[in-house]
Design a protein around this motif. Structure first.
Motif, mmCIF file in Angstrom:
data_model
loop_
_atom_site.group_PDB
_atom_site.id
_atom_site.type_symbol
_atom_site.label_atom_id
_atom_site.label_comp_id
_atom_site.label_asym_id
_atom_site.label_seq_id
_atom_site.Cartn_x
_atom_site.Cartn_y
_atom_site.Cartn_z
ATOM 1 N N VAL A 54 0.863 -1.170 0.000
ATOM 2 C CA VAL A 54 0.000 0.000 0.000
ATOM 3 C C VAL A 54 0.900 1.219 0.000
ATOM 4 O O VAL A 54 1.941 1.241 0.656
ATOM 5 C CB VAL A 54 -0.945 0.009 1.216
ATOM 6 C CG1 VAL A 54 -0.174 0.032 2.513
ATOM 7 C CG2 VAL A 54 -1.915 1.183 1.155
ATOM 8 N N THR A 55 0.486 2.234 -0.753
ATOM 9 C CA THR A 55 1.234 3.477 -0.825
ATOM 10 C C THR A 55 0.304 4.643 -0.556
ATOM 11 O O THR A 55 -0.866 4.625 -0.937
ATOM 12 C CB THR A 55 1.909 3.650 -2.193
ATOM 13 O OG1 THR A 55 2.621 4.878 -2.226
ATOM 14 C CG2 THR A 55 0.904 3.610 -3.311
ATOM 15 N N VAL A 56 0.831 5.628 0.113
ATOM 16 C CA VAL A 56 0.082 6.848 0.452
ATOM 17 C C VAL A 56 0.786 7.998 -0.238
ATOM 18 O O VAL A 56 1.987 8.208 -0.049
ATOM 19 C CB VAL A 56 0.043 7.060 1.977
ATOM 20 C CG1 VAL A 56 -0.728 8.324 2.302
ATOM 21 C CG2 VAL A 56 -0.607 5.864 2.667
ATOM 22 N N PHE A 57 0.010 8.779 -1.054
ATOM 23 C CA PHE A 57 0.606 9.860 -1.848
ATOM 24 C C PHE A 57 -0.383 11.006 -1.931
ATOM 25 O O PHE A 57 -1.551 10.892 -1.583
ATOM 26 C CB PHE A 57 0.995 9.351 -3.225
ATOM 27 C CG PHE A 57 -0.184 8.925 -4.036
ATOM 28 C CD1 PHE A 57 -0.789 9.809 -4.934
ATOM 29 C CD2 PHE A 57 -0.718 7.645 -3.916
ATOM 30 C CE1 PHE A 57 -1.885 9.409 -5.685
ATOM 31 C CE2 PHE A 57 -1.810 7.264 -4.670
ATOM 32 C CZ PHE A 57 -2.391 8.144 -5.557
ATOM 33 N N LYS A 58 0.082 12.120 -2.486
ATOM 34 C CA LYS A 58 -0.740 13.288 -2.726
ATOM 35 C C LYS A 58 -0.043 14.166 -3.746
ATOM 36 O O LYS A 58 1.152 13.982 -4.032
ATOM 37 C CB LYS A 58 -0.993 14.070 -1.437
ATOM 38 C CG LYS A 58 0.268 14.692 -0.858
ATOM 39 C CD LYS A 58 -0.018 15.420 0.434
ATOM 40 C CE LYS A 58 -0.844 16.669 0.178
ATOM 41 N NZ LYS A 58 -0.152 17.680 -0.618
ATOM 42 N N VAL A 59 -0.808 15.149 -4.252
ATOM 43 C CA VAL A 59 -0.233 16.131 -5.165
ATOM 44 C C VAL A 59 0.595 17.091 -4.352
ATOM 45 O O VAL A 59 0.188 17.530 -3.266
ATOM 46 C CB VAL A 59 -1.345 16.864 -5.946
ATOM 47 C CG1 VAL A 59 -0.742 17.939 -6.845
ATOM 48 C CG2 VAL A 59 -2.149 15.891 -6.777
ATOM 49 N N GLY A 60 1.797 17.440 -4.836
ATOM 50 C CA GLY A 60 2.660 18.338 -4.098
ATOM 51 C C GLY A 60 2.055 19.713 -3.923
ATOM 52 O O GLY A 60 1.214 20.161 -4.719
#
Length: 415
Positions: free
Chosen positions: A73-79
């Motif tokens: 699982v990966t957690v990301f967002k737009v910078g």
């Protein structure tokens, strides 16, 4: 307002159609505050900057050729910076819902490549290393997409071939053996504990029975004491009465003794002391009187002895003086005979009376109560004085008789 747009804290407002842009983009990016959008001439869109999650389930082949199914699982967002927002807007503005799918595919490809260069043991023991290498390998692509990866975790590794199971078999057997040993020890300890518990229980039951018997005995003793309480109280009351009577009798005896002491013994002691003192005084007085009488008698005896001695010495001296006077009288008589008749007559009279005078003086001295201070010498001095007086009288008579007779004087007559 109808034409005033305000993005949320996790959104970015993208305004296109403006002639002047502050960034090197064809549209204006607004975050944290509102902006006016002219209708028809400008167009506004919202890009979500919220946190997103992508699940990865990929079949991978390790360096040993073993097929594994890796779930991550990966957690990301737009910078938050404008470059990342611009890159993400160009790629995902119209497909924001597919962002998780696209990012998951990219991470799945990097995951396959990383696992292909590792062994099963390394993947199992170094999951954090695998995650870090996947993040590092996808960093350039994520940067181009304007995405920042916050976390990547490998959740599960599945092995369809049973390699991991066989790999864990020795450890499992050792663990099972240790578990059996531990179980046996636990059973032994449990049996020992049970025995100890049984012994403690038996001891407790014995102690309980003993205590119960003691309680029963104490209860019976208390009942017996309660049954005897009445007689004991009566006996105790009688004893207290006897003690009070005894104390009263003792106080009366003490009072009688004190009265006897005050009325009989002390006066008797005082009278005895007085009698003893009077007897001692009489004894001392008698002693003093006896000593005085003895002293008086001794003194009188001494005085009588001295007086007798004086009388004897006076008698001897009188006889000696009488003889000397007789001799002196004879001498005077002889001289008188040579001197004349008148002198002879006077001398005879003196000589005749001189022994009588001396004897009278001696008797006067012998019968008188004289105190002679210097003994016989004093007696001699007294006798010498008396004789001297007689001789003085004799000399006076001698001188008077030696004068020639004066012729009678004739007194003139007057016519």
């Amino acid at each position: 307002m109808l034409f005033w747009y305000v993005p949320a804290p996790n959104e970015a407002l993208l305004i296109s159609g403006s002639k002047r842009q502050a960034q090197d983009t064809q549209f204006r990016i607004v975050t944290g505050h509102g902006s006016f959008v002219m209708p028809i001439k400008q167009k506004a869109r919202m890009l979500s900057l919220a946190l997103r999650e992508a699940e990865i389930a990929e079949d991978c082949v390790t360096q040993q050729g073993i097929r594994l199914t890796v779930r991550a699982v990966t957690v990301f967002k737009v910078g938050d910076d404008t470059v990342s927002i611009a890159n993400a807007a160009r790629r995902f503005l119209t497909e924001q819902r597919r962002m998780e799918e696209l990012v998951g595919r990219i991470f799945a490809g990097h995951l396959r490549s990383i696992i292909g260069g590792l062994t099963v043991e390394q993947i199992i023991r170094e999951r954090d290393r695998v995650a870090q290498e996947v993040k590092a390998g996808s960093h350039t692509e994520m940067e181009k997409l304007g995405i920042v990866v916050d976390a990547l975790q490998i959740q599960e590794i599945e092995d369809a071939t049973g390699y991991i199971t066989n790999l864990a078999a020795p450890h499992a057997a050792a663990v099972a053996s240790q578990a059996r040993i531990a179980q046996a020890r636990a059973d032994q300890e449990a049996a020992e504990r049970e025995q100890e518990a049984a012994a403690l229980k038996a001891q407790y039951e014995r102690d309980t029975a003993i205590k119960r018997a003691g309680f029963v005995a104490e209860t019976e003793q208390a009942n017996a004491k309660a049954a005897q309480a009445g007689p004991l109280a009566e006996a105790r009351a009688t004893q207290e009465v006897i003690e009070e009577q005894t104390s009263l009798a003792r106080r009366q005896a003490d009072l009688a003794a004190q009265r006897l002491e005050a009325e009989v013994r002390r006066p008797a002691d005082a009278e005895a002391y007085r009698q003893r003192t009077l007897a001692e005084a009489q004894r001392d007085r008698a002693k003093f009187e006896a000593e005085g009488e003895a002293y008086r008698r001794t003194t009188l005896a001494t005085a009588e002895a001295q007086a007798a001695k004086v009388r004897a010495e006076a008698a001897a001296y009188a006889e000696r003086t009488t003889a000397e006077a007789q001799a002196a009288a004879n001498t005077v008589r002889a001289e008188s005979l040579r001197g004349g008749a008148q002198e002879l007559i006077a001398a005879n009279r003196v000589v005749e009376n001189l022994p009588a005078l001396v004897e009278a003086a001696a008797q006067g001295i012998a019968g008188s109560n004289l105190t002679i201070l210097n003994g016989s010498e004093g007696v001699a001095q007294v006798a010498t004085g008396i004789v001297g007086q007689g001789l003085a009288i004799l000399d006076a008579l001698r001188q008077s008789t030696a004068r020639p007779p004066q012729p009678p004087t004739s007194e003139p007559t007057t016519d």
